[in-house]
Design a protein around this motif. Structure first.
Motif, PDB file in Angstrom:
ATOM      1  N   SER A 198       0.850  -1.195   0.000  1.00 36.94           N
ATOM      2  CA  SER A 198       0.000   0.000   0.000  1.00 36.94           C
ATOM      3  C   SER A 198       0.885   1.245   0.000  1.00 36.94           C
ATOM      4  CB  SER A 198      -0.930  -0.012   1.208  1.00 36.94           C
ATOM      5  OG  SER A 198      -0.183   0.177   2.382  1.00 36.94           O
ATOM      6  N   ARG A 199       0.274   2.370  -0.293  1.00 40.69           N
ATOM      7  CA  ARG A 199       0.956   3.668  -0.277  1.00 40.69           C
ATOM      8  C   ARG A 199       0.047   4.665   0.437  1.00 40.69           C
ATOM      9  NH1 ARG A 199       4.397   0.880  -1.702  1.00 40.69           N
ATOM     10  NH2 ARG A 199       5.830   1.018  -3.477  1.00 40.69           N
ATOM     11  N   THR A 200       0.676   5.593   1.161  1.00 40.93           N
ATOM     12  CA  THR A 200      -0.073   6.601   1.909  1.00 40.93           C
ATOM     13  C   THR A 200       0.308   7.991   1.411  1.00 40.93           C
ATOM     14  OG1 THR A 200      -0.176   5.160   3.840  1.00 40.93           O
ATOM     15  CG2 THR A 200      -0.511   7.503   4.230  1.00 40.93           C
ATOM     16  N   PHE A 201      -0.701   8.723   0.960  1.00 47.94           N
ATOM     17  CA  PHE A 201      -0.490  10.101   0.509  1.00 47.94           C
ATOM     18  C   PHE A 201      -1.720  10.940   0.874  1.00 47.94           C
ATOM     19  CE2 PHE A 201       2.241   7.856  -2.611  1.00 47.94           C
ATOM     20  CZ  PHE A 201       3.429   8.522  -2.358  1.00 47.94           C
ATOM     21  N   PHE A 202      -1.556  12.284   0.792  1.00 50.44           N
ATOM     22  CA  PHE A 202      -2.710  13.151   0.974  1.00 50.44           C
ATOM     23  C   PHE A 202      -3.673  12.976  -0.187  1.00 50.44           C
ATOM     24  CE2 PHE A 202      -0.014  15.508   3.972  1.00 50.44           C
ATOM     25  CZ  PHE A 202      -0.934  15.677   4.993  1.00 50.44           C
ATOM     26  N   GLU A 203      -4.946  12.969   0.159  1.00 48.03           N
ATOM     27  CA  GLU A 203      -6.015  12.761  -0.821  1.00 48.03           C
ATOM     28  C   GLU A 203      -7.164  13.694  -0.459  1.00 48.03           C
ATOM     29  OE1 GLU A 203      -6.817   8.524  -1.469  1.00 48.03           O
ATOM     30  OE2 GLU A 203      -8.952   8.975  -1.514  1.00 48.03           O
ATOM     31  N   ASP A 212     -15.127   3.433  -4.109  1.00 42.40           N
ATOM     32  CA  ASP A 212     -15.651   3.667  -2.753  1.00 42.40           C
ATOM     33  C   ASP A 212     -16.915   4.528  -2.789  1.00 42.40           C
ATOM     34  OD1 ASP A 212     -13.917   2.197  -1.179  1.00 42.40           O
ATOM     35  OD2 ASP A 212     -12.732   3.908  -0.507  1.00 42.40           O
ATOM     36  N   HIS A 213     -16.884   5.609  -3.573  1.00 40.19           N
ATOM     37  CA  HIS A 213     -18.052   6.491  -3.655  1.00 40.19           C
ATOM     38  C   HIS A 213     -19.309   5.700  -4.022  1.00 40.19           C
ATOM     39  CE1 HIS A 213     -17.040  10.653  -2.994  1.00 40.19           C
ATOM     40  NE2 HIS A 213     -16.017  10.630  -3.822  1.00 40.19           N
ATOM     41  N   LEU A 214     -19.157   4.718  -4.920  1.00 37.52           N
ATOM     42  CA  LEU A 214     -20.324   3.988  -5.422  1.00 37.52           C
ATOM     43  C   LEU A 214     -20.874   3.012  -4.371  1.00 37.52           C
ATOM     44  CD1 LEU A 214     -19.133   3.426  -9.093  1.00 37.52           C
ATOM     45  CD2 LEU A 214     -20.368   5.362  -8.094  1.00 37.52           C
ATOM     46  N   GLN A 215     -20.074   2.819  -3.297  1.00 37.25           N
ATOM     47  CA  GLN A 215     -20.535   1.978  -2.189  1.00 37.25           C
ATOM     48  C   GLN A 215     -20.899   2.820  -0.968  1.00 37.25           C
ATOM     49  OE1 GLN A 215     -21.149  -1.113  -2.765  1.00 37.25           O
ATOM     50  NE2 GLN A 215     -20.218  -1.022  -4.808  1.00 37.25           N
ATOM     51  N   GLY A 216     -20.915   4.135  -1.122  1.00 43.35           N
ATOM     52  CA  GLY A 216     -21.283   5.011  -0.002  1.00 43.35           C
ATOM     53  C   GLY A 216     -20.150   5.275   0.972  1.00 43.35           C
ATOM     54  N   THR A 217     -18.912   5.050   0.511  1.00 45.57           N
ATOM     55  CA  THR A 217     -17.740   5.245   1.370  1.00 45.57           C
ATOM     56  C   THR A 217     -16.969   6.482   0.924  1.00 45.57           C
ATOM     57  OG1 THR A 217     -17.570   2.886   1.805  1.00 45.57           O
ATOM     58  CG2 THR A 217     -15.555   4.159   2.088  1.00 45.57           C
ATOM     59  N   LEU A 218     -16.516   7.276   1.897  1.00 45.78           N
ATOM     60  CA  LEU A 218     -15.714   8.471   1.615  1.00 45.78           C
ATOM     61  C   LEU A 218     -14.302   8.275   2.173  1.00 45.78           C
ATOM     62  CD1 LEU A 218     -18.370  11.166   2.630  1.00 45.78           C
ATOM     63  CD2 LEU A 218     -17.792  10.421   0.309  1.00 45.78           C
ATOM     64  N   TYR A 219     -13.355   9.090   1.686  1.00 50.05           N
ATOM     65  CA  TYR A 219     -11.971   8.895   2.162  1.00 50.05           C
ATOM     66  C   TYR A 219     -11.846   9.089   3.664  1.00 50.05           C
ATOM     67  CZ  TYR A 219     -10.738  13.885   2.650  1.00 50.05           C
ATOM     68  OH  TYR A 219     -10.679  15.197   3.052  1.00 50.05           O
ATOM     69  N   ILE A 220     -12.734   9.896   4.232  1.00 52.76           N
ATOM     70  CA  ILE A 220     -12.670  10.125   5.690  1.00 52.76           C
ATOM     71  C   ILE A 220     -12.936   8.844   6.476  1.00 52.76           C
ATOM     72  CG2 ILE A 220     -13.115  12.609   5.706  1.00 52.76           C
ATOM     73  CD1 ILE A 220     -16.087  11.995   6.102  1.00 52.76           C
ATOM     74  N   ASP A 221     -13.516   7.823   5.828  1.00 49.19           N
ATOM     75  CA  ASP A 221     -13.716   6.519   6.487  1.00 49.19           C
ATOM     76  C   ASP A 221     -12.414   5.719   6.522  1.00 49.19           C
ATOM     77  OD1 ASP A 221     -16.430   7.189   6.545  1.00 49.19           O
ATOM     78  OD2 ASP A 221     -16.767   6.269   4.568  1.00 49.19           O
ATOM     79  N   ARG A 222     -11.457   6.103   5.693  1.00 47.66           N
ATOM     80  CA  ARG A 222     -10.209   5.339   5.562  1.00 47.66           C
ATOM     81  C   ARG A 222      -8.984   6.144   5.962  1.00 47.66           C
ATOM     82  NH1 ARG A 222     -11.711   0.827   2.942  1.00 47.66           N
ATOM     83  NH2 ARG A 222     -13.329   0.934   1.331  1.00 47.66           N
ATOM     84  N   MET A 223      -9.167   7.430   6.227  1.00 47.25           N
ATOM     85  CA  MET A 223      -8.002   8.301   6.448  1.00 47.25           C
ATOM     86  C   MET A 223      -7.329   8.019   7.788  1.00 47.25           C
ATOM     87  SD  MET A 223      -9.749  11.936   7.455  1.00 47.25           S
ATOM     88  CE  MET A 223     -10.841  12.104   8.894  1.00 47.25           C
ATOM     89  N   LEU A 224      -6.072   8.479   7.872  1.00 44.38           N
ATOM     90  CA  LEU A 224      -5.383   8.551   9.153  1.00 44.38           C
ATOM     91  C   LEU A 224      -5.890   9.852   9.761  1.00 44.38           C
ATOM     92  CD1 LEU A 224      -1.851   7.458   7.877  1.00 44.38           C
ATOM     93  CD2 LEU A 224      -3.716   6.033   8.768  1.00 44.38           C
ATOM     94  N   SER A 225      -6.817   9.733  10.711  1.00 37.78           N
ATOM     95  CA  SER A 225      -7.646  10.895  11.059  1.00 37.78           C
ATOM     96  C   SER A 225      -6.845  12.062  11.642  1.00 37.78           C
ATOM     97  CB  SER A 225      -8.778  10.480  11.992  1.00 37.78           C
ATOM     98  OG  SER A 225      -8.270   9.862  13.136  1.00 37.78           O
ATOM     99  N   ARG A 226      -5.704  11.783  12.262  1.00 39.71           N
ATOM    100  CA  ARG A 226      -4.916  12.883  12.824  1.00 39.71           C
ATOM    101  C   ARG A 226      -4.258  13.743  11.746  1.00 39.71           C
ATOM    102  NH1 ARG A 226      -3.677  13.037  18.082  1.00 39.71           N
ATOM    103  NH2 ARG A 226      -1.523  13.678  17.750  1.00 39.71           N
ATOM    104  N   SER A 227      -4.248  13.256  10.501  1.00 44.75           N
ATOM    105  CA  SER A 227      -3.639  14.035   9.418  1.00 44.75           C
ATOM    106  C   SER A 227      -4.643  14.959   8.726  1.00 44.75           C
ATOM    107  CB  SER A 227      -3.020  13.094   8.382  1.00 44.75           C
ATOM    108  OG  SER A 227      -4.035  12.386   7.683  1.00 44.75           O
TER     109      SER A 227
END
Ligand code: ZN
Length: 194
Positions: A103-108, A155-170
């Motif tokens: 996996s890779r982690t970046f700002f989105e 994800d959008h088509l399943q009702g999921t947003l990036y905020i459900d997967r984000m590293l919330s402190r970032s």
């Protein structure tokens, strides 16, 4: 009238969208929606837009990552993100059928959460099966930034947003991203946010 992009809090962003039939895909209404979504994505501008973001709970998304969007990134930032131009593409009824272990982690960010972004881990590569704008079945292996966009839109088509997967402190607004975080390596950001 141009499409208005729905913002977070609208229930349409939180419900699974319905599949489209081949007949619907070929009909004027969906062909017109595809055109309108392309215009809305370009004028935003953004690299992807899913039908729920236009208020339609349909399994349809458009993607395009134009070379002129890359001008604000350095060559090394583009290389690190594995970000290369992606021609305009329509994904209908998409399913991610396999993912790389890496996996890779970046700002989105997201056009439905205007003004904010966060670090989001995503699979480096995925295989996506979908129907194109003619209703023809396609299978595509995508990697790097293209894979990130595909995962975000599916994800959008399943009702999921990036905020459900984000590293919330970032989570940050764009002003503070530019001021404090934009040019730091992700590893260092994670260290500072511990
Ligand atoms: Zn989005």
């Amino acid at each position: 009238m141009p499409l208005e992009i729905v913002q977070a809090g609208d229930p349409v962003l939180r419900q699974p969208s319905r599949l489209l039939t081949a007949e619907e895909i070929r009909a004027h209404k969906i062909q017109q929606l595809i055109e309108e979504m392309r215009e809305a994505m370009r004028s935003a501008p953004g690299v992807g837009l899913a039908a729920p973001q236009a208020g339609y709970p349909l399994q349809l998304a458009v993607i395009e990552d134009r070379a002129d969007y890359h001008q604000k990134l350095t060559a090394s930032q583009l290389a690190e993100r594995e970000r290369r131009p992606v021609p305009f593409q329509v994904l209908i009824n998409p399913t991610i059928v396999s993912r790389s272990d890496q996996s890779r982690t970046f700002f989105e960010g997201c056009l439905s959460l205007a003004g904010y972004c966060a670090l989001v881990p995503r699979s480096l590569s995925v295989r996506v099966e979908y129907l194109d704008e003619q209703g023809a079945p396609r299978s595509q292996d995508v990697t790097g930034w293209h894979a990130r966009i595909v995962q975000h839109e599916v994800d959008h088509l399943q009702g999921t947003l990036y905020i459900d997967r984000m590293l919330s402190r970032s989570f940050t607004n764009l002003e503070n991203l530019a001021r404090h975080w934009k040019d730091l390596p992700v590893r260092e950001i994670l260290e500072r946010l511990k």
